[in-house]
Design an enzyme around this catalytic site. Structure first.
Site, mmCIF file in Angstrom:
data_model
loop_
_atom_site.group_PDB
_atom_site.id
_atom_site.type_symbol
_atom_site.label_atom_id
_atom_site.label_comp_id
_atom_site.label_asym_id
_atom_site.label_seq_id
_atom_site.Cartn_x
_atom_site.Cartn_y
_atom_site.Cartn_z
ATOM 1 N N ASP A 90 0.842 -0.975 -0.068
ATOM 2 C CA ASP A 90 0.263 -0.049 -0.373
ATOM 3 C C ASP A 90 1.051 1.761 0.022
ATOM 4 O OD1 ASP A 90 0.944 -0.462 2.763
ATOM 5 O OD2 ASP A 90 -0.924 -1.188 3.414
ATOM 6 N N ASN A 145 -7.737 -3.781 14.305
ATOM 7 C CA ASN A 145 -8.921 -3.410 13.927
ATOM 8 C C ASN A 145 -9.248 -4.910 12.999
ATOM 9 O OD1 ASN A 145 -7.829 -2.722 11.493
ATOM 10 N ND2 ASN A 145 -9.399 -1.350 11.310
ATOM 11 N N HIS A 195 -7.248 -5.107 10.161
ATOM 12 C CA HIS A 195 -7.606 -4.346 9.117
ATOM 13 C C HIS A 195 -5.721 -5.511 7.911
ATOM 14 C CE1 HIS A 195 -4.904 -1.374 9.738
ATOM 15 N NE2 HIS A 195 -3.788 -1.612 9.318
ATOM 16 N N GLU A 254 -9.765 -1.940 5.713
ATOM 17 C CA GLU A 254 -10.679 -2.186 6.384
ATOM 18 C C GLU A 254 -12.128 -2.791 6.589
ATOM 19 O OE1 GLU A 254 -8.797 -0.277 8.557
ATOM 20 O OE2 GLU A 254 -7.947 1.648 7.910
HETATM 21 C C1 F6R Z 1 2.035 -1.975 6.200
HETATM 22 C C2 F6R Z 1 0.232 -2.483 6.549
HETATM 23 C C3 F6R Z 1 -0.748 -2.170 7.522
HETATM 24 C C4 F6R Z 1 0.547 -2.834 9.149
HETATM 25 C C5 F6R Z 1 -0.588 -3.126 10.153
HETATM 26 C C6 F6R Z 1 0.254 -3.534 11.349
HETATM 27 O O1 F6R Z 1 2.490 -1.780 4.792
HETATM 28 O O2 F6R Z 1 -0.297 -2.570 5.315
HETATM 29 O O3 F6R Z 1 -1.544 -3.582 7.321
HETATM 30 O O4 F6R Z 1 0.739 -4.439 8.510
HETATM 31 O O5 F6R Z 1 -1.188 -1.923 10.503
HETATM 32 O O6 F6R Z 1 1.307 -2.349 11.612
HETATM 33 P P1 F6R Z 1 2.163 -2.791 12.459
HETATM 34 O O7 F6R Z 1 3.054 -3.429 12.445
HETATM 35 O O8 F6R Z 1 2.721 -1.465 12.609
HETATM 36 O O9 F6R Z 1 1.268 -3.068 14.141
#
Ligand code: F6R
Length: 253
Positions: A77, A147, A149, A154
């Protein structure tokens, strides 16, 4: 109209280790092993905090070896409105944390490019990235949001979505505020691979560490297969490895 429940095609392989450092060792070894077997493979990378221990190990082991020189890397992303040179962009982040140090040429690091040039048209940015991903990457590393995701998909995102524009939830913007000078500076939109795009990867590797992820992990692995937890879509994939530390596994039955 009634929709039949999607078929669950495989049981994720769940590995629980003591701490984030041990999880990082397994993630790094899985990535290295994939590249050792297929030096020209397509590698799906995640940003965020979870992969950092693994990335640091890869940098320590591989700097100067050329082992990743023929890999094509693909990000999950990218924020809308940040230039690739903005240090908070995921393109800049992955280069500074991993790909430059392990010798993946910058031209082989691919990401959505929303907002510039032809990609001022966000739909064109999404369509181009989806086309570039083709039939999917060989290994996709994933983190999970509190959440549930995956990428920036989301809760409420259908399981078959392709690369698309998302409005970031308040929870996600608050969680990511640590990478920006002020909470208001966190972009409101992003482009993400869809859940359908992610599921085209040959192998999915989800890593989660820390107690804050425990409920999301339990919902993903043991809750209903439902869009309220995007990560439950993992259970539709035939080859999933989930690496957890004890804290992130804490709400599993
Ligand atoms: C990152 C992404 C997100 C993260 C997720 C966990 O490219 O797409 O889905 O993997 O938000 O983030 P952290 O590892 O910072 O807890």
């Amino acid at each position: 109209m009634e929709h039949p429940a999607p078929a669950v095609t495989g049981e994720p392989q769940v590995v629980v280790v003591d701490d984030a450092a041990a999880a990082g060792r397994i993630v790094a070894a899985t990535i290295s092993d994939t590249v050792r077997r297929a030096p020209t493979c397509r590698l799906g990378l995640a940003t965020g905090s979870t992969p950092l221990p693994a990335y640091r190990l890869l940098v320590a082991e591989l700097r100067g070896t050329g082992a990743f020189a023929r890999v094509q890397a693909f990000l999950l992303d990218e924020y809308v409105g940040l230039a690739a040179t903005d240090p908070a962009s995921y393109r800049a982040t992955i280069r500074s944390e991993l790909t430059d140090a392990i010798g993946v040429p910058p031209a082989s690091v691919h990401a959505p490019d929303p907002g510039s040039g032809r990609h001022a048209d966000l739909d064109a940015a999404c369509a181009d990235y989806e086309r570039l991903l083709g039939d999917g990457v060989d290994l996709q590393l994933l983190g999970i949001g509190r959440n549930g995701h995956l990428g920036f998909n989301e809760p409420g995102t259908p399981f078959d979505t392709t690369t698309h524009v998302v409005t970031l939830s308040d929870t996600t913007r608050a969680d990511n505020a640590r990478f920006f000078p002020t909470p208001e500076a966190v972009p409101t939109h992003a482009v993400t691979q869809g859940l359908g795009t992610i599921r085209r990867a040959r192998h999915l590797l989800l890593a989660a560490t820390g107690a804050a992820k425990a409920d999301a992990v339990a919902a993903a692995l043991e809750g209903p297969l439902d869009v309220s937890c995007p990560a439950s879509a993992l259970r539709l994939h035939p080859r999933v490895t989930v690496v957890l530390d004890r804290a992130a596994a804490g709400a599993l039955s």
